[in-house]
Design an enzyme around this catalytic site. Structure first.
Site, mmCIF file in Angstrom:
data_model
loop_
_atom_site.group_PDB
_atom_site.id
_atom_site.type_symbol
_atom_site.label_atom_id
_atom_site.label_comp_id
_atom_site.label_asym_id
_atom_site.label_seq_id
_atom_site.Cartn_x
_atom_site.Cartn_y
_atom_site.Cartn_z
ATOM 1 N N ASP A 157 0.860 -1.184 0.000
ATOM 2 C CA ASP A 157 0.000 0.000 0.000
ATOM 3 C C ASP A 157 0.894 1.231 0.000
ATOM 4 O O ASP A 157 1.759 1.381 0.874
ATOM 5 C CB ASP A 157 -0.897 0.024 1.243
ATOM 6 C CG ASP A 157 -1.983 -1.037 1.171
ATOM 7 O OD1 ASP A 157 -2.280 -1.497 0.053
ATOM 8 O OD2 ASP A 157 -2.523 -1.415 2.218
ATOM 9 N N ASP A 195 -13.959 -5.434 -4.187
ATOM 10 C CA ASP A 195 -13.979 -5.402 -2.722
ATOM 11 C C ASP A 195 -15.390 -5.751 -2.282
ATOM 12 O O ASP A 195 -16.340 -5.023 -2.607
ATOM 13 C CB ASP A 195 -13.599 -4.010 -2.198
ATOM 14 C CG ASP A 195 -12.166 -3.628 -2.556
ATOM 15 O OD1 ASP A 195 -11.368 -4.547 -2.839
ATOM 16 O OD2 ASP A 195 -11.844 -2.429 -2.555
#
EC number: 4.3.2.10
Length: 258
Positions: free
Chosen positions: A11, A130
Protein backbone atom coordinates in the site's frame (compact mmCIF):
# COMPACT_ATOMS: atom_id res chain seq x y z
CA UNK A 1 -0.27 -26.63 -15.97
CA UNK A 2 -0.30 -22.99 -14.96
CA UNK A 3 1.76 -22.19 -11.91
CA UNK A 4 0.12 -20.55 -8.91
CA UNK A 5 1.44 -17.03 -8.35
CA UNK A 6 2.43 -15.51 -5.01
CA UNK A 7 1.91 -11.73 -5.01
CA UNK A 8 3.04 -9.45 -2.19
CA UNK A 9 1.05 -6.22 -1.99
CA UNK A 10 2.35 -2.80 -1.01
CA UNK A 11 0.00 0.00 0.00
CA UNK A 12 1.55 3.28 -1.14
CA UNK A 13 0.54 6.71 0.14
CA UNK A 14 2.27 9.89 -1.04
CA UNK A 15 5.06 7.75 -2.47
CA UNK A 16 5.72 5.80 0.76
CA UNK A 17 4.81 2.30 1.93
CA UNK A 18 2.12 2.59 4.57
CA UNK A 19 2.31 -0.83 6.21
CA UNK A 20 5.79 -1.28 7.62
CA UNK A 21 8.08 -3.65 5.79
CA UNK A 22 10.57 -5.35 8.07
CA UNK A 23 13.19 -6.55 5.62
CA UNK A 24 16.55 -6.44 7.33
CA UNK A 25 18.18 -5.61 4.01
CA UNK A 26 16.14 -2.45 3.63
CA UNK A 27 17.81 0.81 4.43
CA UNK A 28 14.50 2.63 4.29
CA UNK A 29 11.42 0.57 5.08
CA UNK A 30 9.20 3.36 3.82
CA UNK A 31 10.54 3.37 0.26
CA UNK A 32 8.36 1.25 -2.04
CA UNK A 33 11.14 0.84 -4.60
CA UNK A 34 13.47 -0.68 -1.99
CA UNK A 35 10.67 -2.97 -0.82
CA UNK A 36 9.95 -3.99 -4.42
CA UNK A 37 13.63 -4.79 -5.03
CA UNK A 38 13.66 -6.99 -1.94
CA UNK A 39 10.55 -8.88 -3.07
CA UNK A 40 11.98 -9.26 -6.57
CA UNK A 41 15.16 -10.77 -5.11
CA UNK A 42 13.02 -12.99 -2.86
CA UNK A 43 11.34 -14.60 -5.87
CA UNK A 44 7.88 -13.00 -5.84
CA UNK A 45 5.98 -13.91 -9.01
CA UNK A 46 4.43 -10.46 -9.22
CA UNK A 47 4.09 -7.35 -7.11
CA UNK A 48 1.00 -5.26 -6.51
CA UNK A 49 1.16 -1.54 -5.70
CA UNK A 50 -2.08 -0.03 -4.41
CA UNK A 51 -1.99 3.75 -4.28
CA UNK A 52 -4.21 4.83 -1.40
CA UNK A 53 -3.37 8.51 -1.76
CA UNK A 54 -6.55 10.56 -1.83
CA UNK A 55 -5.16 13.55 -3.71
CA UNK A 56 -4.91 13.58 -7.48
CA UNK A 57 -1.78 15.75 -7.22
CA UNK A 58 0.20 12.78 -5.92
CA UNK A 59 -0.22 10.83 -9.18
CA UNK A 60 3.12 12.17 -10.39
CA UNK A 61 4.78 10.71 -7.30
CA UNK A 62 3.21 7.31 -7.99
CA UNK A 63 4.33 7.37 -11.62
CA UNK A 64 7.87 8.07 -10.44
CA UNK A 65 7.69 5.12 -8.01
CA UNK A 66 6.39 2.84 -10.77
CA UNK A 67 9.09 3.96 -13.18
CA UNK A 68 11.91 3.47 -10.67
CA UNK A 69 10.51 0.06 -9.68
CA UNK A 70 10.16 -1.10 -13.29
CA UNK A 71 13.77 -0.08 -13.95
CA UNK A 72 15.04 -2.01 -10.92
CA UNK A 73 12.82 -5.11 -10.97
CA UNK A 74 12.15 -7.96 -13.37
CA UNK A 75 8.85 -9.28 -11.91
CA UNK A 76 5.53 -8.08 -13.35
CA UNK A 77 3.99 -5.09 -11.62
CA UNK A 78 0.27 -4.46 -11.12
CA UNK A 79 -0.67 -0.92 -10.07
CA UNK A 80 -4.06 0.27 -8.85
CA UNK A 81 -5.76 2.98 -6.86
CA UNK A 82 -7.46 6.09 -8.22
CA UNK A 83 -7.49 4.90 -11.83
CA UNK A 84 -10.33 6.85 -13.42
CA UNK A 85 -9.54 7.27 -17.09
CA UNK A 86 -7.87 5.76 -20.13
CA UNK A 87 -5.19 8.44 -19.69
CA UNK A 88 -4.48 7.18 -16.15
CA UNK A 89 -4.00 3.65 -17.50
CA UNK A 90 -1.80 4.80 -20.36
CA UNK A 91 0.41 6.82 -18.00
CA UNK A 92 0.90 3.85 -15.65
CA UNK A 93 1.69 1.44 -18.50
CA UNK A 94 4.16 3.91 -20.00
CA UNK A 95 5.79 4.30 -16.59
CA UNK A 96 6.39 0.54 -16.52
CA UNK A 97 3.32 -1.13 -15.00
CA UNK A 98 2.48 -4.47 -16.62
CA UNK A 99 -1.13 -4.47 -15.43
CA UNK A 100 -3.47 -1.80 -14.11
CA UNK A 101 -6.13 -2.47 -11.49
CA UNK A 102 -9.47 -0.65 -11.75
CA UNK A 103 -11.90 -0.49 -8.84
CA UNK A 104 -14.45 2.31 -8.34
CA UNK A 105 -14.35 3.39 -11.99
CA UNK A 106 -15.42 -0.12 -13.04
CA UNK A 107 -18.31 -0.06 -10.55
CA UNK A 108 -19.45 3.36 -11.74
CA UNK A 109 -19.18 2.44 -15.40
CA UNK A 110 -18.52 -1.18 -16.47
CA UNK A 111 -18.17 0.05 -20.07
CA UNK A 112 -14.93 1.72 -18.96
CA UNK A 113 -13.51 -1.81 -18.59
CA UNK A 114 -14.48 -2.56 -22.18
CA UNK A 115 -12.89 0.67 -23.40
CA UNK A 116 -9.67 -0.05 -21.49
CA UNK A 117 -9.49 -3.67 -22.66
CA UNK A 118 -10.10 -2.59 -26.26
CA UNK A 119 -7.28 -0.03 -26.11
CA UNK A 120 -4.66 -1.88 -24.10
CA UNK A 121 -5.64 -5.57 -24.24
CA UNK A 122 -7.46 -7.80 -21.73
CA UNK A 123 -4.21 -9.12 -20.31
CA UNK A 124 -3.32 -5.84 -18.60
CA UNK A 125 -6.74 -4.90 -17.21
CA UNK A 126 -7.44 -6.14 -13.67
CA UNK A 127 -10.72 -5.34 -11.92
CA UNK A 128 -10.46 -5.14 -8.14
CA UNK A 129 -13.57 -6.40 -6.38
CA UNK A 130 -13.98 -5.40 -2.72
CA UNK A 131 -16.89 -7.32 -1.23
CA UNK A 132 -18.64 -7.87 2.10
CA UNK A 133 -20.87 -10.77 3.07
CA UNK A 134 -24.42 -9.45 3.44
CA UNK A 135 -26.31 -12.72 3.93
CA UNK A 136 -27.48 -13.64 7.40
CA UNK A 137 -27.17 -16.95 9.28
CA UNK A 138 -28.99 -19.73 7.49
CA UNK A 139 -29.32 -17.72 4.27
CA UNK A 140 -27.64 -18.58 1.00
CA UNK A 141 -24.28 -16.76 0.94
CA UNK A 142 -24.40 -13.37 -0.74
CA UNK A 143 -21.74 -10.69 -1.11
CA UNK A 144 -22.11 -7.02 -1.98
CA UNK A 145 -19.60 -4.77 -3.74
CA UNK A 146 -18.25 -1.88 -1.66
CA UNK A 147 -16.16 1.08 -2.81
CA UNK A 148 -14.13 3.84 -1.14
CA UNK A 149 -12.12 1.47 1.03
CA UNK A 150 -15.16 -0.52 2.07
CA UNK A 151 -17.10 2.50 3.31
CA UNK A 152 -19.64 2.86 0.52
CA UNK A 153 -22.20 0.15 -0.30
CA UNK A 154 -23.20 -0.16 -3.94
CA UNK A 155 -26.08 -2.61 -3.79
CA UNK A 156 -24.31 -4.67 -6.48
CA UNK A 157 -24.06 -8.44 -6.11
CA UNK A 158 -20.39 -9.44 -6.23
CA UNK A 159 -20.87 -12.57 -8.36
CA UNK A 160 -23.05 -10.77 -10.90
CA UNK A 161 -20.57 -7.88 -11.06
CA UNK A 162 -17.67 -10.30 -11.58
CA UNK A 163 -19.48 -11.83 -14.56
CA UNK A 164 -20.30 -8.37 -15.93
CA UNK A 165 -16.74 -7.01 -15.90
CA UNK A 166 -15.32 -10.28 -17.24
CA UNK A 167 -17.76 -10.09 -20.15
CA UNK A 168 -16.61 -6.49 -20.72
CA UNK A 169 -12.99 -7.63 -21.06
CA UNK A 170 -11.32 -7.77 -17.64
CA UNK A 171 -8.39 -10.17 -17.92
CA UNK A 172 -8.12 -10.87 -14.20
CA UNK A 173 -10.05 -10.22 -10.97
CA UNK A 174 -8.49 -9.19 -7.65
CA UNK A 175 -11.04 -10.32 -5.06
CA UNK A 176 -10.72 -8.86 -1.56
CA UNK A 177 -12.96 -9.76 1.36
CA UNK A 178 -13.59 -6.56 3.32
CA UNK A 179 -14.70 -8.74 6.25
CA UNK A 180 -11.37 -10.57 6.38
CA UNK A 181 -8.94 -7.82 5.38
CA UNK A 182 -6.42 -7.35 8.17
CA UNK A 183 -8.14 -9.94 10.38
CA UNK A 184 -5.52 -12.66 9.72
CA UNK A 185 -8.22 -15.33 9.83
CA UNK A 186 -7.79 -16.57 6.26
CA UNK A 187 -9.42 -15.66 2.97
CA UNK A 188 -13.21 -15.72 2.61
CA UNK A 189 -13.02 -18.98 0.67
CA UNK A 190 -16.73 -18.95 -0.13
CA UNK A 191 -16.41 -15.58 -1.84
CA UNK A 192 -13.22 -16.48 -3.71
CA UNK A 193 -14.60 -19.81 -4.89
CA UNK A 194 -17.99 -18.40 -5.92
CA UNK A 195 -16.32 -15.81 -8.14
CA UNK A 196 -13.58 -18.10 -9.48
CA UNK A 197 -16.20 -20.69 -10.45
CA UNK A 198 -18.39 -18.04 -12.11
CA UNK A 199 -15.79 -16.57 -14.46
CA UNK A 200 -13.27 -17.82 -17.00
CA UNK A 201 -10.40 -15.47 -16.07
CA UNK A 202 -7.81 -15.85 -13.28
CA UNK A 203 -8.86 -14.77 -9.79
CA UNK A 204 -6.43 -13.42 -7.19
CA UNK A 205 -7.46 -14.15 -3.59
CA UNK A 206 -6.91 -11.24 -1.20
CA UNK A 207 -7.72 -10.19 2.34
CA UNK A 208 -7.07 -12.01 5.58
CA UNK A 209 -3.93 -14.14 5.31
CA UNK A 210 -2.65 -15.10 8.75
CA UNK A 211 -0.39 -18.02 7.86
CA UNK A 212 0.94 -20.16 5.03
CA UNK A 213 -1.93 -22.65 5.21
CA UNK A 214 -4.26 -19.78 4.24
CA UNK A 215 -2.37 -19.42 0.95
CA UNK A 216 -2.83 -23.13 0.21
CA UNK A 217 -6.54 -22.92 1.04
CA UNK A 218 -6.99 -19.93 -1.28
CA UNK A 219 -6.03 -22.14 -4.22
CA UNK A 220 -7.12 -25.63 -3.13
CA UNK A 221 -10.48 -24.56 -1.65
CA UNK A 222 -10.95 -21.04 -3.05
CA UNK A 223 -10.03 -22.05 -6.62
CA UNK A 224 -7.87 -18.91 -6.98
CA UNK A 225 -5.11 -18.76 -9.61
CA UNK A 226 -2.96 -16.49 -7.45
CA UNK A 227 -2.70 -15.46 -3.81
CA UNK A 228 -2.01 -11.96 -2.54
CA UNK A 229 -0.70 -11.19 0.94
CA UNK A 230 0.77 -8.22 2.76
CA UNK A 231 1.34 -8.48 6.49
CA UNK A 232 2.88 -11.96 6.71
CA UNK A 233 5.57 -10.90 4.24
CA UNK A 234 6.00 -7.30 5.38
CA UNK A 235 6.46 -8.21 9.03
CA UNK A 236 8.92 -10.99 8.29
CA UNK A 237 6.71 -13.84 9.52
CA UNK A 238 7.31 -15.75 6.30
CA UNK A 239 9.39 -15.28 3.18
CA UNK A 240 8.10 -15.66 -0.35
CA UNK A 241 10.34 -18.73 -0.73
CA UNK A 242 8.84 -20.32 2.40
CA UNK A 243 5.35 -19.59 1.09
CA UNK A 244 6.10 -21.22 -2.25
CA UNK A 245 7.78 -24.25 -0.67
CA UNK A 246 4.81 -24.73 1.67
CA UNK A 247 2.36 -24.51 -1.22
CA UNK A 248 4.43 -26.88 -3.37
CA UNK A 249 4.55 -29.37 -0.48
CA UNK A 250 0.75 -29.23 -0.43
CA UNK A 251 0.71 -30.35 -4.06
CA UNK A 252 0.23 -26.99 -5.79
CA UNK A 253 2.16 -26.18 -8.98
CA UNK A 254 4.61 -23.39 -8.11
CA UNK A 255 7.50 -21.62 -9.81
CA UNK A 256 10.36 -22.49 -7.49
CA UNK A 257 13.65 -20.66 -7.84
CA UNK A 258 16.68 -22.96 -8.16
Amino acid sequence: MLKTRVIPCLDVKDGRVVKGVQFLALRDAGDPVEAAKAYDAAGADELCFLDITASHEARGILLDVVQRTAEACFMPLTVGGGVRSVEDIRALLLAGADKVSINTAAVNNPDFVAEAAEKFGNQCIVVAIDAKRVSGPGEAPRWEIFTHGGRRATGLDAITFARTVTARGAGELLVTSMDRDGMRSGYDLGLTRAIADAVSVPVIASGGVGGLDDLVAGVAEGHASAVLAASIFHFGEATVAQAKAHMAAAGLAMRLDP
